[in-house]
Design an enzyme around this catalytic site. Structure first.
Site, short mmCIF file in Angstrom:
data_model
loop_
_atom_site.label_atom_id
_atom_site.label_comp_id
_atom_site.label_asym_id
_atom_site.label_seq_id
_atom_site.Cartn_x
_atom_site.Cartn_y
_atom_site.Cartn_z
N LYS A 28 52.93 76.99 34.40
CA LYS A 28 52.03 77.90 35.10
C LYS A 28 50.60 77.44 34.86
O LYS A 28 50.21 77.19 33.72
CB LYS A 28 52.20 79.33 34.58
CG LYS A 28 51.64 80.39 35.53
CD LYS A 28 52.53 80.52 36.76
CE LYS A 28 52.18 81.76 37.58
NZ LYS A 28 53.03 81.89 38.77
N THR A 63 58.01 80.42 35.93
CA THR A 63 56.58 80.28 35.65
C THR A 63 55.89 81.65 35.57
O THR A 63 54.92 81.82 34.84
CB THR A 63 55.88 79.42 36.72
OG1 THR A 63 55.97 80.06 37.99
CG2 THR A 63 56.53 78.04 36.80
N ASP A 64 56.41 82.64 36.28
CA ASP A 64 55.86 83.99 36.16
C ASP A 64 56.11 84.55 34.77
O ASP A 64 55.26 85.26 34.21
CB ASP A 64 56.48 84.90 37.22
CG ASP A 64 55.80 86.26 37.27
OD1 ASP A 64 54.62 86.31 37.68
OD2 ASP A 64 56.44 87.25 36.87
N PHE A 68 16.57 49.55 28.41
CA PHE A 68 17.72 48.68 28.65
C PHE A 68 17.17 47.29 28.97
O PHE A 68 16.71 47.05 30.09
CB PHE A 68 18.60 49.21 29.77
CG PHE A 68 19.87 48.44 29.97
CD1 PHE A 68 20.75 48.24 28.92
CD2 PHE A 68 20.19 47.89 31.20
CE1 PHE A 68 21.92 47.51 29.09
CE2 PHE A 68 21.37 47.17 31.39
CZ PHE A 68 22.23 46.98 30.32
N ARG A 121 12.52 54.10 30.48
CA ARG A 121 13.26 54.66 31.60
C ARG A 121 13.72 56.08 31.27
O ARG A 121 13.76 56.48 30.10
CB ARG A 121 14.49 53.81 31.94
CG ARG A 121 15.55 53.78 30.85
CD ARG A 121 16.80 53.07 31.30
NE ARG A 121 17.85 53.13 30.27
CZ ARG A 121 19.11 52.73 30.46
NH1 ARG A 121 19.47 52.26 31.64
NH2 ARG A 121 20.00 52.83 29.49
N VAL A 164 22.87 53.16 26.27
CA VAL A 164 23.80 54.27 26.24
C VAL A 164 24.88 54.01 25.20
O VAL A 164 25.31 54.92 24.47
CB VAL A 164 24.43 54.50 27.63
CG1 VAL A 164 25.44 55.64 27.59
CG2 VAL A 164 23.36 54.78 28.66
N GLN A 165 25.33 52.75 25.11
CA GLN A 165 26.38 52.39 24.16
C GLN A 165 25.99 52.76 22.73
O GLN A 165 26.80 53.29 21.96
CB GLN A 165 26.68 50.89 24.24
CG GLN A 165 27.45 50.47 25.48
CD GLN A 165 26.54 50.11 26.64
OE1 GLN A 165 25.42 50.59 26.75
NE2 GLN A 165 27.04 49.26 27.54
N ASN A 191 25.95 56.94 33.49
CA ASN A 191 24.52 56.99 33.79
C ASN A 191 24.26 57.86 35.00
O ASN A 191 24.88 57.69 36.04
CB ASN A 191 23.99 55.58 34.08
CG ASN A 191 23.39 54.92 32.86
OD1 ASN A 191 22.77 55.58 32.04
ND2 ASN A 191 23.59 53.62 32.73
N HIS A 206 21.35 58.14 37.29
CA HIS A 206 20.14 57.35 37.50
C HIS A 206 19.03 58.17 38.14
O HIS A 206 19.25 58.94 39.09
CB HIS A 206 20.44 56.14 38.39
CG HIS A 206 21.39 55.18 37.75
ND1 HIS A 206 21.10 54.49 36.59
CD2 HIS A 206 22.64 54.77 38.12
CE1 HIS A 206 22.10 53.71 36.27
NE2 HIS A 206 23.06 53.86 37.18
#
Length: 338
Positions: free
Chosen positions: A53, A98-99, A199, A216, A264-265, A291, A293
């Protein structure tokens, strides 16, 4: 709250409790059930199957005199049965509707309360494995709605504000006679900073048009998931907050001076490292940082009389797609037994 119940770790069917008697099923007594392999003369097989469910919504309100607390969840259940008869011959004798799974979620919340997504998911999974012999594996995903207590000069006793900074979720799974697995996660944490991001010094060749950026805008939407190695001592609420705080701290740094991000890494790795250092119960953590941008707009194409203005005004163009995608998983190295 720490993980407390040992019974949640290894689930086995019990026929002694009057409240946990599995339903009778003729297919359990009739020997091996018909399989897709048998039905197809060995040409095909059901390599995986299950049902459940989805999106069972519940709000739990804890009323302690005038002071109330809430947790709102969206719960997904999934069961795998020992037989394939429901698929192959349409025999539903082993099928827990499922109910019924939906009703179980509400009844367990009423009986046990709701503390954390991980603990409630474990209660749901354990119930299905104990209650029904024909269930060989159970899973429960829990997504929490981000409500926070409203502050009106002081924390309000019974009023809350929806604060979707990030979404918390977990997935609890367990196969019969095996240990429970708890994966927790964080999604949709969108952040942006306007300086101290660069970067530079990346590969420059005949395919490259991007130039070095010593300054940036850095914006991303963080997704994170992690696995617990020790659930008995884990404080799930604290662990989730620690992950979120680690991401924000390594992204933004101190309020007055910030922190420099060479990539970012690097920011991603520093956040993951902080989590493993602060939460010993977490075995590994994986983060994804795409990213988002924001590109400089070249104003040199326009006459000076239409671009002249306050030099502190800086205009960028948001670009949703395409986007860079950075991810990494940091795990603890296995301890040597030598």
């Amino acid at each position: 709250m720490p993980w407390a119940s040992i019974n949640r770790i290894y689930a086995k069917p019990s026929n002694t409790s009057s409240m946990e008697v599995p339903p009778s099923s003729s297919s359990l007594k009739a020997g091996p059930a018909l399989t897709a392999s048998a039905d197809s003369g060995g040409r095909f097989e059901l390599s995986d199957h299950g049902y459940g469910k989805s999106a069972v919504k519940l709000l739990h309100v804890q009323r302690d005199a005038d002071y109330h607390s809430i947790r709102e969840y969206e719960v997904f259940t999934e069961l795998k049965l020992h037989s394939e008869t429901a698929y192959v011959v349409g025999d539903n004798k082993d099928v827990v509707a499922t109910d019924s799974q939906k009703n179980t979620v509400y009844l367990l919340a009423k009986k046990h309360g709701v503390k954390t997504p991980e603990e409630f998911g474990a209660v749901v999974v354990s119930h299905f494995l104990y209650m029904y012999k024909q269930v060989v594996e159970a899973r429960c995903k829990v997504v929490e709605y981000p409500w926070e207590r409203l502050h009106a000069e002081a924390p309000h006793n019974h009023a809350f504000v929806f604060s979707p900074t990030a979404t918390r979720w977990c997935q609890v799974s367990q196969a019969r006679h095996e240990a429970v697995t708890v994966k927790s996660g964080l999604s949709g944490l969108r952040v942006l900073k306007t300086t101290q991001s660069a970067f530079v010094d990346f590969v420059q060749d005949e395919y490259t048009t991007l130039t070095d950026a010593a300054e940036r805008i850095f914006s991303t939407v963080v997704e994170a998931e992690w696995i617990y190695d020790n659930m008995r001592t884990a404080d799930f609420d604290n662990a989730w907050l620690t992950v979120k705080d680690a991401i924000l701290d390594k992204f933004a740094g101190p309020a007055d001076i910030g922190v420099y991000s060479p990539s970012v890494q690097h920011t991603l790795y520093q956040a993951e490292k902080t989590v493993l250092e602060k939460v010993p119960e977490i075995n590994w953590i994986k983060m994804t940082m795409p990213n988002k941008h924001y590109l400089n707009i070249d104003m040199s194409k326009f006459p000076a009389n239409v671009t002249k203005g306050d030099p502190n005004h800086n205009i960028y163009q948001p670009i949703d797609k395409p986007a860079g995608l950075i991810y990494a998983q940091l795990r603890r190295k296995p301890k040597s037994h030598l």
